[in-house]
Design a protein around this motif. Structure first.
Motif, PDB file in Angstrom:
ATOM      1  N   LYS A  76       0.828  -1.216   0.000  1.00 48.93           N
ATOM      2  CA  LYS A  76       0.000   0.000   0.000  1.00 48.93           C
ATOM      3  C   LYS A  76       0.859   1.261   0.000  1.00 48.93           C
ATOM      4  O   LYS A  76       0.586   2.211  -0.733  1.00 48.93           O
ATOM      5  CB  LYS A  76      -0.912   0.001   1.227  1.00 48.93           C
ATOM      6  N   CYS A  77       1.895   1.285   0.834  1.00 51.33           N
ATOM      7  CA  CYS A  77       2.671   2.515   1.064  1.00 51.33           C
ATOM      8  C   CYS A  77       3.920   2.632   0.192  1.00 51.33           C
ATOM      9  O   CYS A  77       4.470   3.721   0.045  1.00 51.33           O
ATOM     10  CB  CYS A  77       3.094   2.577   2.532  1.00 51.33           C
ATOM     11  N   LEU A  78       4.380   1.508  -0.333  1.00 53.13           N
ATOM     12  CA  LEU A  78       5.633   1.446  -1.112  1.00 53.13           C
ATOM     13  C   LEU A  78       6.826   1.987  -0.342  1.00 53.13           C
ATOM     14  O   LEU A  78       7.701   2.668  -0.888  1.00 53.13           O
ATOM     15  CB  LEU A  78       5.481   2.142  -2.468  1.00 53.13           C
ATOM     16  N   CYS A  79       6.842   1.696   0.951  1.00 51.04           N
ATOM     17  CA  CYS A  79       8.012   1.994   1.771  1.00 51.04           C
ATOM     18  C   CYS A  79       8.000   1.100   2.995  1.00 51.04           C
ATOM     19  O   CYS A  79       6.946   0.634   3.421  1.00 51.04           O
ATOM     20  CB  CYS A  79       8.073   3.466   2.166  1.00 51.04           C
ATOM     21  N   VAL A  80       9.195   0.833   3.525  1.00 45.67           N
ATOM     22  CA  VAL A  80       9.384   0.096   4.771  1.00 45.67           C
ATOM     23  C   VAL A  80      10.423   0.891   5.555  1.00 45.67           C
ATOM     24  O   VAL A  80      11.479   1.209   5.024  1.00 45.67           O
ATOM     25  CB  VAL A  80       9.878  -1.349   4.514  1.00 45.67           C
ATOM     26  N   PRO A  81      10.131   1.236   6.814  1.00 41.61           N
ATOM     27  CA  PRO A  81      11.086   2.041   7.587  1.00 41.61           C
ATOM     28  C   PRO A  81      12.423   1.337   7.792  1.00 41.61           C
ATOM     29  O   PRO A  81      12.475   0.097   7.765  1.00 41.61           O
ATOM     30  CB  PRO A  81      10.371   2.227   8.936  1.00 41.61           C
ATOM     31  N   PRO A  82      13.476   2.094   8.012  1.00 40.50           N
ATOM     32  CA  PRO A  82      14.785   1.489   8.270  1.00 40.50           C
ATOM     33  C   PRO A  82      14.809   0.801   9.627  1.00 40.50           C
ATOM     34  O   PRO A  82      14.027   1.124  10.520  1.00 40.50           O
ATOM     35  CB  PRO A  82      15.737   2.687   8.241  1.00 40.50           C
ATOM     36  N   PRO A  92       5.187   7.983   6.616  1.00 41.28           N
ATOM     37  CA  PRO A  92       3.926   8.350   7.272  1.00 41.28           C
ATOM     38  C   PRO A  92       2.772   7.388   6.983  1.00 41.28           C
ATOM     39  O   PRO A  92       1.991   7.070   7.879  1.00 41.28           O
ATOM     40  CB  PRO A  92       3.620   9.742   6.723  1.00 41.28           C
ATOM     41  N   CYS A  93       2.629   6.907   5.765  1.00 42.17           N
ATOM     42  CA  CYS A  93       1.552   5.969   5.431  1.00 42.17           C
ATOM     43  C   CYS A  93       1.686   4.715   6.284  1.00 42.17           C
ATOM     44  O   CYS A  93       0.720   4.230   6.877  1.00 42.17           O
ATOM     45  CB  CYS A  93       1.633   5.627   3.941  1.00 42.17           C
ATOM     46  N   TYR A  94       2.877   4.190   6.370  1.00 44.34           N
ATOM     47  CA  TYR A  94       3.181   2.993   7.156  1.00 44.34           C
ATOM     48  C   TYR A  94       2.894   3.268   8.634  1.00 44.34           C
ATOM     49  O   TYR A  94       2.370   2.424   9.346  1.00 44.34           O
ATOM     50  CB  TYR A  94       4.661   2.668   6.946  1.00 44.34           C
ATOM     51  N   ASN A  95       3.213   4.447   9.081  1.00 44.94           N
ATOM     52  CA  ASN A  95       3.045   4.833  10.479  1.00 44.94           C
ATOM     53  C   ASN A  95       1.585   5.063  10.848  1.00 44.94           C
ATOM     54  O   ASN A  95       1.158   4.720  11.944  1.00 44.94           O
ATOM     55  CB  ASN A  95       3.855   6.105  10.762  1.00 44.94           C
ATOM     56  N   ASN A  96       0.806   5.639   9.949  1.00 45.71           N
ATOM     57  CA  ASN A  96      -0.551   6.082  10.281  1.00 45.71           C
ATOM     58  C   ASN A  96      -1.642   5.054   9.983  1.00 45.71           C
ATOM     59  O   ASN A  96      -2.796   5.286  10.318  1.00 45.71           O
ATOM     60  CB  ASN A  96      -0.867   7.386   9.533  1.00 45.71           C
ATOM     61  N   TRP A  97      -1.304   3.945   9.350  1.00 40.79           N
ATOM     62  CA  TRP A  97      -2.306   2.924   9.057  1.00 40.79           C
ATOM     63  C   TRP A  97      -2.570   2.151  10.345  1.00 40.79           C
ATOM     64  O   TRP A  97      -1.669   1.512  10.897  1.00 40.79           O
ATOM     65  CB  TRP A  97      -1.815   2.007   7.957  1.00 40.79           C
TER      66      TRP A  97
END
Length: 107
Positions: A76-82, A92-97
């Motif tokens: 969904k977000c096309l990112c993964v935090p380090p 933010p998308c990953y964080n706020n879902w």
């Protein structure tokens, strides 16, 4: 006279040591800012999600659920935090879902 020369040598060495430490700290700070661009929203392609989620979930004892939700969030977000935990502010998308109960959906 000899003690004055020793004092000046020690002072010069101290200044050099301090400047080397300061340079290393600034280089690490600059590298962090460069790396943070690799992790922002949309920084991944969907085919990169499995490897990034494997990295993210590599140190948890709940590997299967971590991988399931990480890949769902990455798609969904096309990112993964380090890192292995935290650092969600860079994505933010990953964080706020959130889950229905208001907890974090993404590991």
């Amino acid at each position: 006279m000899m003690t004055m020369a020793k004092l000046i040598c020690i002072l010069v060495l101290a200044v050099l040591g301090i400047s080397m430490v300061a340079t290393q700290v600034m280089a690490k700070e600059a590298q962090y800012h460069l790396d943070s661009g690799r992790y922002g929203p949309g920084s991944l392609k969907s085919n990169q999600c499995p490897s990034q989620c494997s990295r993210r979930c590599s140190q948890t004892q709940y590997h299967k659920p971590c991988m399931f939700f990480c890949q769902k969030c990455c798609a969904k977000c096309l990112c993964v935090p380090p890192g292995y935990y935290g650092n969600k502010a860079v994505c933010p998308c990953y964080n706020n879902w959130k889950t229905k109960s208001g907890g974090p959906k993404c590991p």
